[in-house]
Design a protein around this motif. Structure first.
Motif, PDB file in Angstrom:
ATOM      1  N   CYS A 161     -15.854   8.477  -0.336  1.00 37.46           N
ATOM      2  CA  CYS A 161     -17.016   8.576  -1.233  1.00 37.46           C
ATOM      3  C   CYS A 161     -17.657   7.215  -1.471  1.00 37.46           C
ATOM      4  N   LEU A 162     -16.852   6.183  -1.734  1.00 32.00           N
ATOM      5  CA  LEU A 162     -17.399   4.848  -1.977  1.00 32.00           C
ATOM      6  C   LEU A 162     -18.132   4.315  -0.756  1.00 32.00           C
ATOM      7  N   MET A 163     -17.535   4.527   0.426  1.00 33.89           N
ATOM      8  CA  MET A 163     -18.186   4.090   1.659  1.00 33.89           C
ATOM      9  C   MET A 163     -19.481   4.859   1.895  1.00 33.89           C
ATOM     10  N   ALA A 164     -19.433   6.170   1.711  1.00 32.94           N
ATOM     11  CA  ALA A 164     -20.618   6.988   1.946  1.00 32.94           C
ATOM     12  C   ALA A 164     -21.754   6.616   0.993  1.00 32.94           C
ATOM     13  N   MET A 165     -21.397   6.205  -0.222  1.00 31.96           N
ATOM     14  CA  MET A 165     -22.423   5.798  -1.189  1.00 31.96           C
ATOM     15  C   MET A 165     -22.884   4.363  -0.987  1.00 31.96           C
ATOM     16  N   GLY A 166     -22.211   3.640  -0.088  1.00 32.34           N
ATOM     17  CA  GLY A 166     -22.656   2.296   0.256  1.00 32.34           C
ATOM     18  C   GLY A 166     -22.224   1.195  -0.697  1.00 32.34           C
ATOM     19  N   PHE A 167     -21.143   1.397  -1.454  1.00 28.97           N
ATOM     20  CA  PHE A 167     -20.666   0.320  -2.317  1.00 28.97           C
ATOM     21  C   PHE A 167     -20.198  -0.841  -1.448  1.00 28.97           C
ATOM     22  N   PRO A 168     -20.699  -2.042  -1.692  1.00 28.67           N
ATOM     23  CA  PRO A 168     -20.279  -3.188  -0.883  1.00 28.67           C
ATOM     24  C   PRO A 168     -18.809  -3.534  -1.157  1.00 28.67           C
ATOM     25  N   PRO A 169     -18.128  -4.142  -0.189  1.00 27.65           N
ATOM     26  CA  PRO A 169     -16.692  -4.394  -0.311  1.00 27.65           C
ATOM     27  C   PRO A 169     -16.305  -5.278  -1.493  1.00 27.65           C
ATOM     28  N   GLU A 170     -17.221  -6.093  -1.973  1.00 29.09           N
ATOM     29  CA  GLU A 170     -16.886  -6.971  -3.098  1.00 29.09           C
ATOM     30  C   GLU A 170     -17.141  -6.316  -4.456  1.00 29.09           C
ATOM     31  N   HIS A 171     -17.659  -5.088  -4.464  1.00 26.07           N
ATOM     32  CA  HIS A 171     -17.962  -4.407  -5.724  1.00 26.07           C
ATOM     33  C   HIS A 171     -16.676  -4.112  -6.497  1.00 26.07           C
ATOM     34  N   ARG A 172     -16.760  -4.132  -7.793  1.00 30.98           N
ATOM     35  CA  ARG A 172     -15.581  -3.944  -8.648  1.00 30.98           C
ATOM     36  C   ARG A 172     -14.928  -2.574  -8.504  1.00 30.98           C
ATOM     37  N   VAL A 173     -15.647  -1.562  -7.988  1.00 36.55           N
ATOM     38  CA  VAL A 173     -15.033  -0.237  -7.841  1.00 36.55           C
ATOM     39  C   VAL A 173     -13.875  -0.229  -6.839  1.00 36.55           C
ATOM     40  N   TRP A 174     -13.805  -1.230  -5.976  1.00 34.71           N
ATOM     41  CA  TRP A 174     -12.741  -1.302  -4.979  1.00 34.71           C
ATOM     42  C   TRP A 174     -11.455  -1.927  -5.528  1.00 34.71           C
ATOM     43  N   GLU A 175     -11.508  -2.563  -6.676  1.00 35.23           N
ATOM     44  CA  GLU A 175     -10.393  -3.374  -7.173  1.00 35.23           C
ATOM     45  C   GLU A 175      -9.099  -2.607  -7.406  1.00 35.23           C
ATOM     46  N   GLY A 176      -9.149  -1.331  -7.722  1.00 30.04           N
ATOM     47  CA  GLY A 176      -7.937  -0.584  -8.011  1.00 30.04           C
ATOM     48  C   GLY A 176      -7.249   0.014  -6.800  1.00 30.04           C
ATOM     49  N   LEU A 177      -7.814  -0.176  -5.620  1.00 29.48           N
ATOM     50  CA  LEU A 177      -7.225   0.412  -4.410  1.00 29.48           C
ATOM     51  C   LEU A 177      -6.080  -0.435  -3.884  1.00 29.48           C
ATOM     52  N   TYR A 178      -5.245   0.192  -3.049  1.00 27.58           N
ATOM     53  CA  TYR A 178      -4.185  -0.555  -2.370  1.00 27.58           C
ATOM     54  C   TYR A 178      -4.838  -1.754  -1.682  1.00 27.58           C
ATOM     55  N   PRO A 179      -4.167  -2.895  -1.668  1.00 24.21           N
ATOM     56  CA  PRO A 179      -4.750  -4.041  -0.951  1.00 24.21           C
ATOM     57  C   PRO A 179      -5.089  -3.706   0.504  1.00 24.21           C
ATOM     58  N   SER A 180      -4.251  -2.922   1.167  1.00 26.53           N
ATOM     59  CA  SER A 180      -4.528  -2.583   2.571  1.00 26.53           C
ATOM     60  C   SER A 180      -5.717  -1.654   2.705  1.00 26.53           C
ATOM     61  N   ALA A 181      -6.046  -0.912   1.656  1.00 22.25           N
ATOM     62  CA  ALA A 181      -7.178   0.008   1.703  1.00 22.25           C
ATOM     63  C   ALA A 181      -8.483  -0.675   1.327  1.00 22.25           C
ATOM     64  N   ARG A 182      -8.391  -1.871   0.785  1.00 23.81           N
ATOM     65  CA  ARG A 182      -9.617  -2.566   0.387  1.00 23.81           C
ATOM     66  C   ARG A 182      -9.779  -3.885   1.122  1.00 23.81           C
ATOM     67  N   ALA A 183      -9.255  -3.934   2.329  1.00 28.20           N
ATOM     68  CA  ALA A 183      -9.392  -5.135   3.137  1.00 28.20           C
ATOM     69  C   ALA A 183     -10.872  -5.456   3.270  1.00 28.20           C
ATOM     70  N   LYS A 184     -11.308  -6.434   2.519  1.00 25.63           N
ATOM     71  CA  LYS A 184     -12.736  -6.707   2.353  1.00 25.63           C
ATOM     72  C   LYS A 184     -13.487  -6.901   3.666  1.00 25.63           C
ATOM     73  N   GLY A 185     -12.926  -7.625   4.602  1.00 28.42           N
ATOM     74  CA  GLY A 185     -13.621  -7.868   5.870  1.00 28.42           C
ATOM     75  C   GLY A 185     -13.846  -6.615   6.666  1.00 28.42           C
ATOM     76  N   ARG A 186     -12.954  -5.635   6.532  1.00 31.24           N
ATOM     77  CA  ARG A 186     -13.070  -4.404   7.313  1.00 31.24           C
ATOM     78  C   ARG A 186     -14.137  -3.474   6.796  1.00 31.24           C
ATOM     79  N   LEU A 187     -14.379  -3.512   5.493  1.00 32.66           N
ATOM     80  CA  LEU A 187     -15.309  -2.552   4.908  1.00 32.66           C
ATOM     81  C   LEU A 187     -16.760  -2.973   5.035  1.00 32.66           C
ATOM     82  N   GLU A 188     -16.993  -4.143   5.554  1.00 32.24           N
ATOM     83  CA  GLU A 188     -18.378  -4.585   5.715  1.00 32.24           C
ATOM     84  C   GLU A 188     -19.023  -3.813   6.845  1.00 32.24           C
ATOM     85  N   ARG A 189     -20.267  -3.476   6.650  1.00 30.85           N
ATOM     86  CA  ARG A 189     -20.993  -2.708   7.674  1.00 30.85           C
ATOM     87  C   ARG A 189     -21.703  -3.599   8.630  1.00 30.85           C
TER      88      ARG A 189
END
Length: 189
Positions: A161-189
Motif C-alpha cells: 500500500c505504501l509503495m502503491a501510494m508513492g510514499f518516498p523511502p525517507e517518509h516517517r511512515v516507513w519507520e516502524g517496519l523491519y529494517p530489512s523491509a525498509r531498506a531505503k536504497g531499494r525502495l527508491e523508484r
C-alpha cells in the motif's frame, strides 16, 4: 527471423498482460492493448487463451509464483528471524526492481473484490489458492507460527500500500517496519 513457439508466445503474452493489467487493471485493460504489446493479432491472442479472464488469471498466477519463488529462495536453509529478514529483503528487492509486479498484485485484489461483488467467484478462487501457496511458503520458515506468518504478511500488505501510494523511502511512515523491509536504497523508484 526465428519463429516463436506457441509456448514462447504464451510467455510473452503473460509478460505483456502483467504490464498492461498492472497499469490499467482488469476492467481498464483491453485485449487489443495486450495483443499490440506482444505484436500479435487479437484472434491469435485468443488461440493462446480463451479470453481476457484467462489472460488475467495467467498473469496473476505468474505474479504469485514469482513472489513464492523469491520467498522460497531467500529462506532456503533458514528459519525464524533469519528467514523473516531474508524474505523481507527479497520482497523489497523484487518490488523495487519490478514495480509492475507490485501493481499487478494490487490489481489482483481489486479484480477479486469487483468480481465477487458481481457474483463471479472464479477470480477469487484462483487468487485465494495462490495466496494460500504463498502463506504456506512463508509459514514454514517462520516456524509454522500463525502469529509470525500473519505479522509478516501484514507488513507485506502495508509495504504494498505504501509503495502503491508513492510514499518516498525517507517518509516517517516507513519507520516502524523491519529494517530489512525498509531498506531505503531499494525502495527508491
Amino acid at each position: 527471423m526465428v519463429r516463436m513457439s506457441a509456448e514462447e508466445r504464451r510467455e510473452s503474452v503473460i509478460r505483456a498482460a502483467t504490464s498492461e493489467f498492472a497499469r490499467g487493471g482488469y476492467h481498464g485493460t483491453s485485449t487489443d492493448a495486450i495483443a499490440k504489446r506482444v505484436g500479435v493479432s487479437q484472434p491469435y491472442l485468443f488461440r493462446l487463451f480463451p479470453g481476457k479472464k484467462a489472460i488475467f488469471l495467467a498473469a496473476a498466477e505468474r505474479c504469485v509464483e514469482d513472489t513464492i519463488r523469491a520467498f522460497a529462495e531467500a529462506s532456503e536453509g533458514l528459519s525464524g528471524e533469519e528467514a523473516l529478514h531474508a524474505m523481507a529483503d527479497a520482497y523489497t528487492k523484487v518490488i523495487a526492481e519490478h514495480p509492475e509486479q507490485l501493481m499487478m498484485q494490487m490489481q489482483m485484489y481489486v479484480a477479486v473484490g469487483a468480481a465477487e461483488q458481481s457474483g463471479d467467484h472464479e477470480f477469487g478462487e484462483a487468487v485465494r489458492a495462490g495466496w494460500m501457496r504463498l502463506w504456506d511458503t512463508v509459514h514454514l520458515p517462520l516456524g509454522a507460527d500463525v502469529d509470525e506468518t500473519t505479522t509478516f504478511l501484514a507488513y507485506g500488505m502495508l509495504i504494498n500500500c505504501l509503495m502503491a501510494m508513492g510514499f518516498p523511502p525517507e517518509h516517517r511512515v516507513w519507520e516502524g517496519l523491519y529494517p530489512s523491509a525498509r531498506a531505503k536504497g531499494r525502495l527508491e523508484r
